[in-house]
Scaffold this motif. Structure first.
Motif, PDB file in Angstrom:
ATOM      1  N   UNK A 148      42.283  53.034  35.936  1.00 52.08           N
ATOM      2  CA  UNK A 148      43.675  52.749  35.584  1.00 52.08           C
ATOM      3  C   UNK A 148      43.931  51.249  35.766  1.00 52.08           C
ATOM      4  N   UNK A 149      45.012  50.792  35.126  1.00 57.35           N
ATOM      5  CA  UNK A 149      45.310  49.357  35.149  1.00 57.35           C
ATOM      6  C   UNK A 149      46.530  49.082  36.014  1.00 57.35           C
ATOM      7  N   UNK A 150      46.312  48.885  37.315  1.00 56.11           N
ATOM      8  CA  UNK A 150      47.410  48.425  38.168  1.00 56.11           C
ATOM      9  C   UNK A 150      46.790  47.498  39.197  1.00 56.11           C
ATOM     10  N   UNK A 151      47.575  46.619  39.766  1.00 62.43           N
ATOM     11  CA  UNK A 151      46.952  45.540  40.546  1.00 62.43           C
ATOM     12  C   UNK A 151      47.532  45.393  41.962  1.00 62.43           C
ATOM     13  N   UNK A 152      48.107  46.468  42.494  1.00 58.79           N
ATOM     14  CA  UNK A 152      48.552  46.398  43.882  1.00 58.79           C
ATOM     15  C   UNK A 152      47.376  46.564  44.840  1.00 58.79           C
ATOM     16  N   UNK A 153      47.519  46.024  46.041  1.00 63.17           N
ATOM     17  CA  UNK A 153      46.582  46.414  47.093  1.00 63.17           C
ATOM     18  C   UNK A 153      47.330  47.268  48.115  1.00 63.17           C
ATOM     19  N   UNK A 154      46.610  48.138  48.795  1.00 68.08           N
ATOM     20  CA  UNK A 154      47.219  49.124  49.683  1.00 68.08           C
ATOM     21  C   UNK A 154      46.698  48.982  51.099  1.00 68.08           C
ATOM     22  N   UNK A 155      47.601  49.225  52.041  1.00 67.80           N
ATOM     23  CA  UNK A 155      47.231  49.175  53.456  1.00 67.80           C
ATOM     24  C   UNK A 155      47.610  50.512  54.078  1.00 67.80           C
ATOM     25  N   UNK A 156      46.679  51.096  54.831  1.00 70.00           N
ATOM     26  CA  UNK A 156      46.948  52.406  55.436  1.00 70.00           C
ATOM     27  C   UNK A 156      47.660  52.226  56.770  1.00 70.00           C
ATOM     28  N   UNK A 157      48.906  52.700  56.845  1.00 74.19           N
ATOM     29  CA  UNK A 157      49.658  52.639  58.101  1.00 74.19           C
ATOM     30  C   UNK A 157      49.423  53.902  58.921  1.00 74.19           C
ATOM     31  N   UNK A 158      49.162  54.994  58.200  1.00 75.57           N
ATOM     32  CA  UNK A 158      48.906  56.271  58.861  1.00 75.57           C
ATOM     33  C   UNK A 158      48.104  57.134  57.917  1.00 75.57           C
ATOM     34  N   UNK A 172      42.005  48.438  47.098  1.00 71.88           N
ATOM     35  CA  UNK A 172      42.684  47.954  45.897  1.00 71.88           C
ATOM     36  C   UNK A 172      42.665  46.438  45.772  1.00 71.88           C
ATOM     37  N   UNK A 173      41.954  45.753  46.709  1.00 72.19           N
ATOM     38  CA  UNK A 173      41.940  44.286  46.671  1.00 72.19           C
ATOM     39  C   UNK A 173      41.263  43.755  45.416  1.00 72.19           C
ATOM     40  N   UNK A 174      40.260  44.500  44.928  1.00 70.48           N
ATOM     41  CA  UNK A 174      39.477  43.984  43.807  1.00 70.48           C
ATOM     42  C   UNK A 174      40.332  43.795  42.559  1.00 70.48           C
ATOM     43  N   UNK A 175      41.088  44.827  42.185  1.00 67.61           N
ATOM     44  CA  UNK A 175      41.960  44.689  41.013  1.00 67.61           C
ATOM     45  C   UNK A 175      43.061  43.669  41.275  1.00 67.61           C
ATOM     46  N   UNK A 176      43.466  43.557  42.530  1.00 72.44           N
ATOM     47  CA  UNK A 176      44.489  42.576  42.853  1.00 72.44           C
ATOM     48  C   UNK A 176      44.011  41.157  42.549  1.00 72.44           C
ATOM     49  N   UNK A 177      42.767  40.863  42.895  1.00 70.89           N
ATOM     50  CA  UNK A 177      42.304  39.494  42.673  1.00 70.89           C
ATOM     51  C   UNK A 177      41.733  39.259  41.286  1.00 70.89           C
ATOM     52  N   UNK A 178      41.112  40.274  40.647  1.00 70.77           N
ATOM     53  CA  UNK A 178      40.509  39.989  39.333  1.00 70.77           C
ATOM     54  C   UNK A 178      41.238  40.635  38.153  1.00 70.77           C
ATOM     55  N   UNK A 179      42.303  41.387  38.437  1.00 73.37           N
ATOM     56  CA  UNK A 179      43.117  41.983  37.366  1.00 73.37           C
ATOM     57  C   UNK A 179      42.364  42.946  36.460  1.00 73.37           C
ATOM     58  N   UNK A 180      41.185  43.395  36.876  1.00 78.85           N
ATOM     59  CA  UNK A 180      40.458  44.386  36.075  1.00 78.85           C
ATOM     60  C   UNK A 180      40.862  45.794  36.459  1.00 78.85           C
ATOM     61  N   UNK A 181      40.323  46.770  35.720  1.00 80.25           N
ATOM     62  CA  UNK A 181      40.658  48.164  35.967  1.00 80.25           C
ATOM     63  C   UNK A 181      40.155  48.609  37.340  1.00 80.25           C
ATOM     64  N   UNK A 182      40.749  49.653  37.863  1.00 79.01           N
ATOM     65  CA  UNK A 182      40.330  50.202  39.150  1.00 79.01           C
ATOM     66  C   UNK A 182      38.883  50.683  39.070  1.00 79.01           C
TER      67      UNK A 182
END
Lengths: 159, 158
Positions: free
Chosen positions: A60-70, A96-106
């Motif tokens: 999929x094409x989205x570019x957020x990165x995620x952090x697990x709080x729980x 999710x850091x990879x798509x965040x920095x390179x804007x490619x698909x997940x």
């Protein structure tokens, strides 16, 4: 599932407690001052996922990165018709850091293994001060380095 | 033998050459000419003969390298001896991982042809957050690209 802005979510005391927890436990925030964290959290949103919910989906094409709080998540990848598990991630880990920095698909799917509280950060970080942005990207570089060390170790024994 | 670029960089011709080259180097993408000049003033240049080892798996040094000319091979010890992981050419970089985490080198890099390299340490970014931010962002892109390839390869073998 809906995402809410961190700033609107918590009262001040909760917010401060969250900040302390984040700075201590989250790799991508390592070395951050409270001020720098506050800067970054302006871009952050929080959401809850039920067990088995897919948080990101391969290709999929989205570019957020995620952090697990729980909670705990599994990272999987499709190979032919099989699903291969690449990693399990826990509180303080990010993905999710990879798509965040390179804007490619997940490159992989991430599924909640337990009820999860997640923080997500968008890729538009133009409002950050250069010092904060440098720390953030250096931490992401370290996280990716760590993963690449593990992956190439695993790979080289299978070539 | 490593020599400082600083001296060479004073010549206008050399300066132009470096600026042109930097345009092709992913790790240096988006740097302004002034930022690039500042970075290169901390950089060093070296020539390697065919077969020379540039970095050695398990060793403890933390520079990042950029290939100005030549070709190198990246290899790693595995089940069946030395496995080749990648070949890199002009404008590619390597050694970013140890630059970032200051741990041991995870692979060996050997010159396949006569090589001209420049190397940069993280002290070049210490007092320049704008430059540091751009370089770390670029490096994380380079590492993402590599991680996409190697996790694909790995998933097929699990």
């Amino acid at each position: 599932m809906s995402w809410i802005k961190i700033k609107e979510d918590n009262n001040t005391q909760d917010q401060q407690r969250l900040m302390v927890k984040l700075a201590e436990r989250v790799k991508v925030f390592k070395g951050f001052t409270t001020g720098e964290l506050a800067e970054l959290l302006c871009n952050a949103q929080k959401s809850i996922f039920a067990t088995d919910a897919s948080i990101i989906k391969e290709e999929s094409a989205c570019t957020h990165m995620y952090i697990i709080l729980e909670g705990e998540v599994a990272v999987t990848k499709k190979v032919m018709k099989r699903k291969v598990e690449l990693a399990r991630l826990h509180v303080g880990d990010s993905f999710g850091e990879m798509s965040m920095v390179d804007n490619n698909l997940r490159s992989a799917t991430v599924i909640a293994l337990s009820p999860c509280v997640m923080l997500r950060i968008g890729s538009d970080l133009m409002n950050l001060r250069p010092e904060t942005a440098m720390k953030f990207y250096r931490n992401i570089t370290k996280i990716l380095t760590d993963r690449l060390r593990k992956t190439s170790d695993q790979l080289v024994w299978r070539i | 033998m490593w020599t400082n670029i600083h001296d060479e960089f004073k010549s206008l011709e050399q300066q132009r050459l470096m600026t042109k080259l930097a345009g092709y180097v992913k790790a240096l993408n988006g740097l302004t000419p002034a930022e690039l000049a500042e970075l290169l003033s901390h950089a060093q240049k070296c020539t390697f003969a065919v077969g020379a080892t540039i970095i050695k798996e398990g060793s403890n040094c933390h520079h990042m390298y950029i290939i100005i000319e030549g070709e190198v091979v990246v290899s790693k010890k595995g089940a069946k001896g030395k496995a080749e992981l990648a070949r890199l050419k002009t404008a590619d970089s390597f050694g970013e991982m140890a630059l970032a985490d200051r741990k041991f080198r995870c692979a060996t890099v050997t010159a396949l042809s006569p090589c001209i390299l420049i190397r940069v340490g993280d002290e070049a970014m210490a007092n320049r957050p704008e430059t540091g931010m751009k370089i770390y962002r670029n490096i994380s892109r380079v590492l993402s690209e590599r991680l996409r390839v190697s996790s694909d390869q790995l998933a097929w073998r699990i």
